[in-house]
Design a protein around this motif. Structure first.
Motif, PDB file in Angstrom:
ATOM      1  N   ALA A  77      64.693  37.471 -71.850  1.00 60.11           N
ATOM      2  CA  ALA A  77      63.601  36.781 -72.539  1.00 60.11           C
ATOM      3  C   ALA A  77      62.299  37.578 -72.478  1.00 60.11           C
ATOM      4  N   ALA A  78      62.008  38.187 -71.330  1.00 59.73           N
ATOM      5  CA  ALA A  78      60.768  38.951 -71.185  1.00 59.73           C
ATOM      6  C   ALA A  78      60.805  40.216 -72.053  1.00 59.73           C
ATOM      7  N   PHE A  97      71.575  42.447 -81.050  1.00 64.92           N
ATOM      8  CA  PHE A  97      72.980  42.108 -81.281  1.00 64.92           C
ATOM      9  C   PHE A  97      73.878  43.296 -80.964  1.00 64.92           C
ATOM     10  N   ALA A  98      73.483  44.484 -81.409  1.00 59.67           N
ATOM     11  CA  ALA A  98      74.307  45.670 -81.178  1.00 59.67           C
ATOM     12  C   ALA A  98      74.476  45.942 -79.695  1.00 59.67           C
ATOM     13  N   LEU A  99      73.399  45.860 -78.922  1.00 60.88           N
ATOM     14  CA  LEU A  99      73.488  46.169 -77.494  1.00 60.88           C
ATOM     15  C   LEU A  99      74.248  45.105 -76.718  1.00 60.88           C
ATOM     16  N   GLY A 151      67.041  46.904 -73.845  1.00 62.22           N
ATOM     17  CA  GLY A 151      67.121  46.311 -72.512  1.00 62.22           C
ATOM     18  C   GLY A 151      67.409  44.827 -72.566  1.00 62.22           C
ATOM     19  N   ALA A 152      66.793  44.141 -73.540  1.00 62.70           N
ATOM     20  CA  ALA A 152      67.059  42.716 -73.721  1.00 62.70           C
ATOM     21  C   ALA A 152      68.523  42.480 -74.072  1.00 62.70           C
ATOM     22  N   GLY A 153      69.074  43.347 -74.937  1.00 63.34           N
ATOM     23  CA  GLY A 153      70.473  43.212 -75.322  1.00 63.34           C
ATOM     24  C   GLY A 153      71.416  43.439 -74.154  1.00 63.34           C
ATOM     25  N   TYR A 159      74.432  38.617 -69.012  1.00 60.19           N
ATOM     26  CA  TYR A 159      74.410  37.166 -68.889  1.00 60.19           C
ATOM     27  C   TYR A 159      75.658  36.556 -69.532  1.00 60.19           C
ATOM     28  N   SER A 160      76.034  37.060 -70.697  1.00 58.40           N
ATOM     29  CA  SER A 160      77.212  36.544 -71.397  1.00 58.40           C
ATOM     30  C   SER A 160      78.491  36.828 -70.616  1.00 58.40           C
TER      31      SER A 160
END
Length: 285
Positions: A77-78, A97-99, A151-153, A159-160
């Motif tokens: 999120a950050a 989405f790609a990452l 990094g978010a991806g 997490y997933s």
């Protein structure tokens, strides 16, 4: 209870629109200066935690989830909010989405899974599309924003992976959001002070609340309802629509241009992911 075909289509479309709306809302807040990235992240996570806790019950939320998953959720999120200081909505969603998919496929390799040739081709197509998107040039996205969204991806992919196959995904998500809220409070307030970030406007606050409570909190609950009736391959294909919806929203709400490089990279990335996903499901069956 499983949904009928029309209900399933509508629920799935609503969930994908909600996920794409997160990119549009974050970009609206950052591009207009209505909210800064740290305040947006804090408000988004806390409001999402409150809604999800009400959905599953506060007691169940408090006894579900894990701190490691919460840390990954906060990191996603950050970095997501910081990336949208410079990225267009569609570009950010595509990199994210790609990452996510590359991280999950990469974990399969590290875990010793043997990939079918079609999955290798799909992975290479997706990687080539990502490289093309990020190559230097007039149409390349800002490097800092792209790295942050990557990094978010990766964080969302982790997490997933941690939550994959859980029997009560909505309860787990509620618990993770509650814990991520505590992490956000501990991290965002010092960041707000150190960066001298201004308080969000009424519009910025509203964007963050909608992103957390509706397009994240309710969006995840709706998606998990849809997953009960979707095959794994259909679920993967449905998610391919998110970057396209985000790009369309960026054009409508932010007047963002759609370049030929973006369209070509999108075709390669989403086509590659679709090929890898379908090959995996075919092999599994």
């Amino acid at each position: 209870m499983r949904a009928g075909p029309l209900q399933l289509f509508l629920v799935t479309a609503l969930a994908m629109t909600a996920f794409a709306a997160n990119s549009i809302l974050a970009r609206l807040a950052m591009a207009t200066g209505e909210a800064g990235p740290w305040s947006f992240t804090l408000i988004r996570i806390v409001s999402g935690a409150l809604v999800l806790a009400l959905i599953v019950s506060p007691r169940r939320a408090m006894t579900s989830g894990s701190w490691l998953s919460a840390a990954a959720l906060f990191a996603y999120a950050a970095a997501f909010s910081l990336a949208y200081l410079s990225l267009a909505a569609g570009t950010g969603a595509l990199i994210l989405f790609a990452l996510v998919q590359i991280t999950m496929l990469g974990w399969s390799l590290v875990s010793g899974e043997t990939l079918a040739p079609a999955r290798w081709v799909g992975l290479l197509l997706a990687l080539s599309g990502l490289v093309w998107l990020l190559l230097p040039g007039l149409e390349a996205p800002p490097l800092t924003g792209a790295v942050l969204m990557a990094g978010a991806g990766i964080a969302w992919g982790i997490y997933s992976l941690r939550g994959r196959g859980h029997a009560s995904p909505t309860a787990q998500t509620a618990g993770n959001f509650l814990r991520a809220g505590a992490v956000a409070i501990g991290a965002a307030f010092p960041a707000l002070y150190l960066t001298s970030e201004a308080m969000p406007s009424a519009h910025g606050f509203a964007y963050a609340v909608v992103s957390g409570a509706i397009t994240s909190g309710l969006g995840y609950a709706i998606w998990y309802f849809a997953l009960r009736s979707l095959t794994a391959s259909l679920a993967g294909i449905a998610q391919l629509t998110v970057p396209a919806i985000a790009a369309a929203g960026g054009v409508v709400f932010l007047s963002e241009p759609v370049t030929l490089r973006f369209l070509g990279a999108t075709a390669l990335i989403l086509g590659g992911v679709a090929l890898a996903s379908m090959a995996r499901r075919h092999a599994a069956s």
